[in-house]
Design a protein around this motif. Structure first.
Motif, short mmCIF file in Angstrom:
data_model
loop_
_atom_site.label_atom_id
_atom_site.label_comp_id
_atom_site.label_asym_id
_atom_site.label_seq_id
_atom_site.Cartn_x
_atom_site.Cartn_y
_atom_site.Cartn_z
N LEU A 162 133.48 126.35 -3.76
CA LEU A 162 132.14 126.13 -5.37
C LEU A 162 131.87 125.62 -3.95
CD1 LEU A 162 130.47 126.56 -6.99
CD2 LEU A 162 131.01 124.73 -7.79
N GLU A 163 132.35 124.27 -3.06
CA GLU A 163 131.77 123.71 -2.20
C GLU A 163 131.24 123.67 -1.02
OE1 GLU A 163 134.48 120.10 -1.49
OE2 GLU A 163 133.95 118.71 -2.76
N SER A 164 132.28 124.75 -0.43
CA SER A 164 131.98 125.93 0.38
C SER A 164 130.62 126.80 0.18
CB SER A 164 133.31 126.49 1.26
OG SER A 164 133.83 125.95 1.23
N VAL A 165 130.67 126.80 -0.78
CA VAL A 165 129.31 127.69 -0.80
C VAL A 165 127.70 127.23 -1.23
CG1 VAL A 165 127.56 129.36 -2.99
CG2 VAL A 165 130.61 130.03 -2.25
N ILE A 166 127.98 125.99 -1.76
CA ILE A 166 126.93 125.11 -1.92
C ILE A 166 126.76 124.48 -0.80
CG2 ILE A 166 126.37 122.37 -3.08
CD1 ILE A 166 127.92 123.53 -5.17
N GLY A 167 127.40 124.16 0.62
CA GLY A 167 127.52 124.02 2.12
C GLY A 167 126.70 124.92 2.50
N MET A 168 127.17 126.20 2.61
CA MET A 168 126.24 126.86 2.86
C MET A 168 124.66 127.63 2.57
SD MET A 168 128.70 130.28 3.40
CE MET A 168 128.89 130.72 1.58
N ILE A 169 124.29 127.01 1.66
CA ILE A 169 122.87 127.08 0.55
C ILE A 169 122.44 125.68 0.91
CG2 ILE A 169 121.39 126.80 -1.81
CD1 ILE A 169 124.30 128.48 -2.55
N SER A 170 123.17 124.35 1.30
CA SER A 170 122.42 123.46 1.67
C SER A 170 122.04 123.15 2.60
CB SER A 170 123.28 122.49 0.74
OG SER A 170 124.33 122.05 1.12
N ASP A 171 122.94 124.13 4.28
CA ASP A 171 122.27 123.52 5.18
C ASP A 171 121.49 124.34 5.87
OD1 ASP A 171 122.81 123.79 8.09
OD2 ASP A 171 124.78 124.67 7.87
N PRO A 172 120.90 122.84 6.29
CA PRO A 172 119.49 123.34 6.70
C PRO A 172 119.14 124.27 8.02
CG PRO A 172 120.05 121.51 7.44
CD PRO A 172 121.11 121.97 5.93
N GLN A 173 120.45 124.45 8.74
CA GLN A 173 120.85 124.86 10.12
C GLN A 173 120.38 126.24 9.49
OE1 GLN A 173 124.28 123.39 12.29
NE2 GLN A 173 122.38 121.78 13.07
N SER A 174 121.45 126.95 8.69
CA SER A 174 121.57 128.16 7.89
C SER A 174 119.97 128.73 7.18
CB SER A 174 123.19 128.95 7.35
OG SER A 174 122.67 127.98 5.99
N GLY A 175 119.47 128.11 6.90
CA GLY A 175 118.03 128.03 6.62
C GLY A 175 118.32 128.22 4.81
N GLY A 176 119.09 127.35 4.33
CA GLY A 176 119.37 127.22 2.83
C GLY A 176 119.49 128.55 2.46
N LEU A 177 119.29 128.59 1.12
CA LEU A 177 119.58 129.07 0.02
C LEU A 177 118.56 130.82 0.97
CD1 LEU A 177 120.84 130.78 -2.38
CD2 LEU A 177 118.24 129.84 -3.88
#
Length: 146
Positions: free
Chosen positions: A31-46
């Motif tokens: 879950l932390e990893s999924v939230i990390g993907m969603i909150s990562d500005p480099q990946s464009g967030g959600l």
């Protein structure tokens, strides 16, 4: 402390309170990893994550997660193809579980998280996203124990 940190704190609390002893570790980390993907500005967030999944040929599935209807399933193989085998392998190594278990857990977790973060059937703006995240993730884990 950011609002996202507060969201994560609530989720950690829910998992700790609702899981059997020792069972929460891997799911919590995923879950932390999924939230990390969603909150990562480099990946464009959600929005970036949704675009990546759609571009990987899973547009119908991700549209169902964002929309108000039933969430369409994805397979572990589809998920690994979209996120990358190296990403899934890295999570498996990080949490000491096999890649099949990681991919299987993510096929359940990712649609639920995206669904809860898009309660109005569309990707919200940043402030609405964080508010929706807090409420949605809290209810996700409250329902998990039922």
């Amino acid at each position: 402390m950011s609002i996202l940190d507060a969201v994560l704190g609530v989720v950690k609390s829910q998992i700790t309170n609702n899981a059997a002893p020792g069972a929460a570790g891997a799911d919590h980390g995923l879950l932390e990893s999924v939230i990390g993907m969603i909150s990562d500005p480099q990946s464009g967030g959600l929005s970036g994550l949704i675009e990546k999944i759609s571009a990987g040929g899973l547009g119908d599935q991700v549209a169902s997660w964002v929309g108000k209807g039933e969430n369409l399933p994805i397979s572990a193989e589809q998920l690994q193809a979209v996120l990358g085998s190296s990403f899934v392998q890295g999570l498996a190594e990080k949490f000491g579980i096999n890649t099949a278990d990681v991919a299987g857990s993510l096929t359940s977790l990712l649609p639920q998280v995206i669904d809860k973060l898009t309660p109005d059937g569309q990707v919200p703006g940043d402030n609405k996203l964080l508010e929706a995240g807090l409420a949605g993730l809290t209810s996700l884990f409250a329902n998990k124990s039922a």
